[in-house]
Write a protein that holds these residues in place. Structure first.
Motif, PDB file in Angstrom:
ATOM      1  N   MET A   1       0.801  -1.195   0.049  1.00  0.00           N
ATOM      2  CA  MET A   1      -0.106   0.006   0.060  1.00  0.00           C
ATOM      3  C   MET A   1       0.881   1.315   0.122  1.00  0.00           C
ATOM      4  SD  MET A   1      -3.163   0.734   0.022  1.00  0.00           S
ATOM      5  CE  MET A   1      -4.450   2.045   0.540  1.00  0.00           C
ATOM      6  N   LEU A   2       1.879   1.188   0.968  1.00  0.00           N
ATOM      7  CA  LEU A   2       2.782   2.500   0.725  1.00  0.00           C
ATOM      8  C   LEU A   2       3.523   2.782  -0.238  1.00  0.00           C
ATOM      9  CD1 LEU A   2       4.444   2.510   4.515  1.00  0.00           C
ATOM     10  CD2 LEU A   2       3.037   4.145   3.378  1.00  0.00           C
ATOM     11  N   GLY A   3       3.869   1.690  -0.933  1.00  0.00           N
ATOM     12  CA  GLY A   3       4.607   1.707  -2.148  1.00  0.00           C
ATOM     13  C   GLY A   3       3.538   2.200  -3.267  1.00  0.00           C
ATOM     14  N   PHE A   4       2.442   1.722  -3.136  1.00  0.00           N
ATOM     15  CA  PHE A   4       1.335   2.295  -4.115  1.00  0.00           C
ATOM     16  C   PHE A   4       0.899   3.940  -4.145  1.00  0.00           C
ATOM     17  CE2 PHE A   4      -3.133   3.270  -4.832  1.00  0.00           C
ATOM     18  CZ  PHE A   4      -3.334   2.881  -6.241  1.00  0.00           C
ATOM     19  N   LEU A   5       1.068   4.285  -2.633  1.00  0.00           N
ATOM     20  CA  LEU A   5       0.789   5.668  -2.394  1.00  0.00           C
ATOM     21  C   LEU A   5       1.969   6.367  -2.886  1.00  0.00           C
ATOM     22  CD1 LEU A   5      -1.108   5.806   1.012  1.00  0.00           C
ATOM     23  CD2 LEU A   5      -1.872   6.308  -1.467  1.00  0.00           C
ATOM     24  N   GLU A   6       3.404   5.758  -2.472  1.00  0.00           N
ATOM     25  CA  GLU A   6       4.603   6.476  -3.065  1.00  0.00           C
ATOM     26  C   GLU A   6       4.434   6.838  -4.574  1.00  0.00           C
ATOM     27  OE1 GLU A   6       8.839   5.441  -1.943  1.00  0.00           O
ATOM     28  OE2 GLU A   6       7.570   5.077  -0.384  1.00  0.00           O
ATOM     29  N   LYS A   7       3.990   5.689  -5.244  1.00  0.00           N
ATOM     30  CA  LYS A   7       4.226   5.775  -6.612  1.00  0.00           C
ATOM     31  C   LYS A   7       3.250   6.815  -7.174  1.00  0.00           C
ATOM     32  CE  LYS A   7       4.315   2.273 -10.478  1.00  0.00           C
ATOM     33  NZ  LYS A   7       4.081   0.984 -10.750  1.00  0.00           N
ATOM     34  N   TYR A   8       1.946   6.641  -6.806  1.00  0.00           N
ATOM     35  CA  TYR A   8       0.763   7.322  -7.283  1.00  0.00           C
ATOM     36  C   TYR A   8       0.124   8.679  -6.743  1.00  0.00           C
ATOM     37  CZ  TYR A   8       0.353   3.395 -10.492  1.00  0.00           C
ATOM     38  OH  TYR A   8       0.748   2.567 -11.713  1.00  0.00           O
ATOM     39  N   GLY A   9       0.830   8.760  -5.251  1.00  0.00           N
ATOM     40  CA  GLY A   9       0.040   9.824  -4.452  1.00  0.00           C
ATOM     41  C   GLY A   9       0.052  11.051  -5.094  1.00  0.00           C
ATOM     42  N   LEU A  10       1.092  11.416  -5.853  1.00  0.00           N
ATOM     43  CA  LEU A  10       1.131  12.816  -6.399  1.00  0.00           C
ATOM     44  C   LEU A  10       0.210  12.811  -7.449  1.00  0.00           C
ATOM     45  CD1 LEU A  10       2.794  15.416  -5.962  1.00  0.00           C
ATOM     46  CD2 LEU A  10       4.293  14.773  -7.543  1.00  0.00           C
ATOM     47  N   GLY A 191      -4.294  -5.302 -11.798  1.00  0.00           N
ATOM     48  CA  GLY A 191      -4.538  -6.383 -10.783  1.00  0.00           C
ATOM     49  C   GLY A 191      -5.536  -6.037  -9.507  1.00  0.00           C
ATOM     50  N   ASN A 192      -5.263  -4.663  -9.091  1.00  0.00           N
ATOM     51  CA  ASN A 192      -6.043  -4.487  -7.991  1.00  0.00           C
ATOM     52  C   ASN A 192      -6.776  -3.160  -7.860  1.00  0.00           C
ATOM     53  OD1 ASN A 192      -6.424  -4.474  -5.078  1.00  0.00           O
ATOM     54  ND2 ASN A 192      -3.975  -4.450  -4.809  1.00  0.00           N
ATOM     55  N   PRO A 193      -8.092  -3.536  -8.545  1.00  0.00           N
ATOM     56  CA  PRO A 193      -8.883  -2.306  -8.689  1.00  0.00           C
ATOM     57  C   PRO A 193      -9.492  -1.838  -7.312  1.00  0.00           C
ATOM     58  CG  PRO A 193     -10.078  -4.044  -9.447  1.00  0.00           C
ATOM     59  CD  PRO A 193      -8.633  -4.281  -9.026  1.00  0.00           C
ATOM     60  N   ILE A 194      -9.300  -2.552  -6.280  1.00  0.00           N
ATOM     61  CA  ILE A 194     -10.075  -2.300  -5.108  1.00  0.00           C
ATOM     62  C   ILE A 194      -9.161  -1.426  -4.167  1.00  0.00           C
ATOM     63  CG2 ILE A 194     -10.580  -3.121  -2.553  1.00  0.00           C
ATOM     64  CD1 ILE A 194     -11.608  -5.880  -4.063  1.00  0.00           C
ATOM     65  N   ARG A 195      -7.821  -1.422  -4.265  1.00  0.00           N
ATOM     66  CA  ARG A 195      -6.781  -0.586  -3.849  1.00  0.00           C
ATOM     67  C   ARG A 195      -6.959   0.672  -4.460  1.00  0.00           C
ATOM     68  NH1 ARG A 195      -0.918  -2.339  -4.283  1.00  0.00           N
ATOM     69  NH2 ARG A 195      -1.396  -1.896  -6.396  1.00  0.00           N
ATOM     70  N   THR A 196      -6.940   0.705  -5.632  1.00  0.00           N
ATOM     71  CA  THR A 196      -7.248   2.024  -6.344  1.00  0.00           C
ATOM     72  C   THR A 196      -8.538   2.925  -5.972  1.00  0.00           C
ATOM     73  OG1 THR A 196      -5.849   1.007  -8.241  1.00  0.00           O
ATOM     74  CG2 THR A 196      -7.115   3.052  -8.728  1.00  0.00           C
TER      75      THR A 196
END
Lengths: 233, 249
Positions: A1-10, A191-196
């Motif tokens: 999750m953190l990696g996801f936010l780091e990648k797409y947060g901005l 692969g992970n629409p729920i997270r998005t």
């Protein structure tokens, strides 16, 4: 999750900016914020017309309000998208089109808040203002609106919350606001629409929740002030 | 008829007004001379408030005419705001502007309507608030004033218009009994100074002391006009006799 936010947060926050138009969460806030800000003076005029004794003003404002409240924002949006270029002969960016649709649509709701705020004041306020020789506009500016606008603050905040959420619909004409951005992320992270979409939900939820709290607080403080005023009387 | 009304500040000629089929004003005529104090009384629903409100056009009339300071107030060329600035109006519910201080309530009309410089308006307001006994409440907000104090600010606000006539619509009816006196004193002082006034009130003591003429209204008509002494001691109309005896019991 953190990696996801780091990648797409901005990307969630500002969309493709600065390479392209500002979007994402910022785009959503700009659409709602600037939209309502521009809408505000318009809504005051329509709201005043809704309380007017002059039939022409009252009837046109009433038609405007009822017509817009009776149709979905999506429809106003599509109309703006197809009709605006047709009518004006210019083409507009999706962002401008969306902004125009939001301003027009929200003007109806904001105008009703203004109307209720004005009609919520005791009749004697207008009578006293006119009795000391003020004209209609002077009375509105000096006596009625300063009081009515304070009472309208909670409703305005609520309207802002509902507009923030309503802007999600404009992704449909390609405005890169928050929902559109999430859509794009989902296209990459198949692969992970729920997270998005959970992250998307939080982006809407947090400011709206905060604003709702704020509105409740303002409402309480206004009520407290009014009842203390009444108690002295 | 006209000859005895040379000095008339307000003249009512055959006023008619209906709310639907209910005739609230049914041929009201009368005059208020310069410097005169008229007290209007009568049972509720008799049209007193409606009548006084027609004089600054808070209510419109269906028939008749009203002359204020020798001008027909319904003359199309007569600006309604100019008319209203010449008439001080005091309401039963005070109607102070709650978002403005006592001083700002009083200076609003001088600054916005008479275009008086702000400093001059503030001086005038301070003087008028002192006159109504509220020198120390100049910066108070209406919510922090008692009913009697609010009504006195409202009187100062009306006086600040430098009006040629004052209309007072039940100025003490919303007040707690112990505050009635302070407001009536102020009104009486104005009367003694020669202010032309029309006062709708149920305060018969005030009427007998301050009025030059008392009008008694019933069912949209003025059925008795008399000097206070005759009004209270020798009422001629049976409706007035009943009204006065009801007041005593």
């Amino acid at each position: 999750m953190l990696g996801f936010l780091e990648k797409y947060g901005l990307f969630y926050l500002t969309g493709g900016w600065p390479a392209s138009e500002i979007g994402g969460f910022a785009g959503t806030l700009i659409l709602a914020g600037v939209g309502l800000a521009v809408c505000f003076p318009l809504a005051i005029l329509i709201g005043l017309a809704r309380t007017s004794q002059r039939h022409a003003f009252f009837i046109s404002a009433t038609i405007w309000v009822y017509a817009l409240r009776g149709i979905p924002l999506l429809m106003v949006l599509l109309w703006s998208y197809f009709l605006l270029p047709e009518l004006t002969g210019h083409s507009f960016t999706p962002f401008t089109t969306a902004m125009a649709a939001i301003i027009v649509y929200e003007s109806a709701f904001m105008a009703e808040i203004v109307r209720a705020g004005i009609q919520g004041l005791p009749k004697g306020q207008m009578e006293a203002a006119r009795s000391i020789g003020l004209g209609y506009w002077q009375a509105m500016r000096e006596v009625i609106l300063p009081q009515a606008l304070v009472n309208m603050i909670p409703s305005f905040v609520n309207q802002f919350v509902s507009t923030v959420k309503a802007t999600s619909i404009v992704y449909i004409i390609g405005v890169s606001e928050l929902t559109f951005v999430a859509q794009q992320i989902n296209n990459v992270e198949v692969g992970n629409p729920i997270r998005t979409y959970v992250v998307l939900a939080f982006f809407y939820f947090i400011p709206c929740w905060g604003l709702s709290l704020l509105s409740r607080k303002i409402e309480h403080s206004i009520k407290a002030r009014q009842s203390s005023a009444a108690a002295v009387r | 008829m006209a000859s005895d009304r040379q000095g008339a500040m307000v003249e009512l000629r055959g006023l008619e007004k209906s709310f639907g089929s209910y005739k609230v004003l049914d041929g009201i005529s009368g005059a208020v001379n310069k410097g005169e104090v008229i007290v209007v009384c009568g049972p509720s629903g008799s049209g007193k408030s409606t009548m006084i409100r027609t004089i600054n056009r808070l209510e419109e009339i269906d028939g008749g005419s009203i002359i204020v300071d020798s001008r027909d107030i319904h003359d199309k060329a007569y600006d309604i705001n100019t008319l209203r600035s010449k008439i001080g109006f005091v309401f039963q519910q005070y109607n102070l502007f709650p978002h403005l201080s006592a001083l700002q309530n009083v200076t609003l009309s001088p600054i916005k309507v008479a275009k008086m410089p702000k400093a001059e308006a503030a001086d005038l307001a301070a003087h008028l608030l002192e006159k109504v006994g509220l020198k120390d409440k100049i910066n108070a907000m209406p919510a922090n004033l008692s009913g009697g104090q609010q009504q006195r600010v409202a009187i100062a606000r009306a006086l600040a218009q430098n009006a040629s006539v004052m209309l007072l619509d039940e100025p003490t009816s919303a007040l707690d009994p112990e505050m009635v006196g302070e407001v009536l004193q102020v009104i009486q002082k104005l009367a003694e100074e020669g202010m032309t006034m029309m006062v709708v009130t149920h305060e018969m003591g005030f009427a007998s002391k301050a009025a030059d003429v008392v009008w008694f209204m019933d069912q949209g008509r003025i059925i008795e006009k008399a000097k206070p002494e005759a009004f209270f001691n020798n009422p001629t109309h049976p409706r007035l006799q009943k009204f006065l005896s009801d007041l005593l019991h």
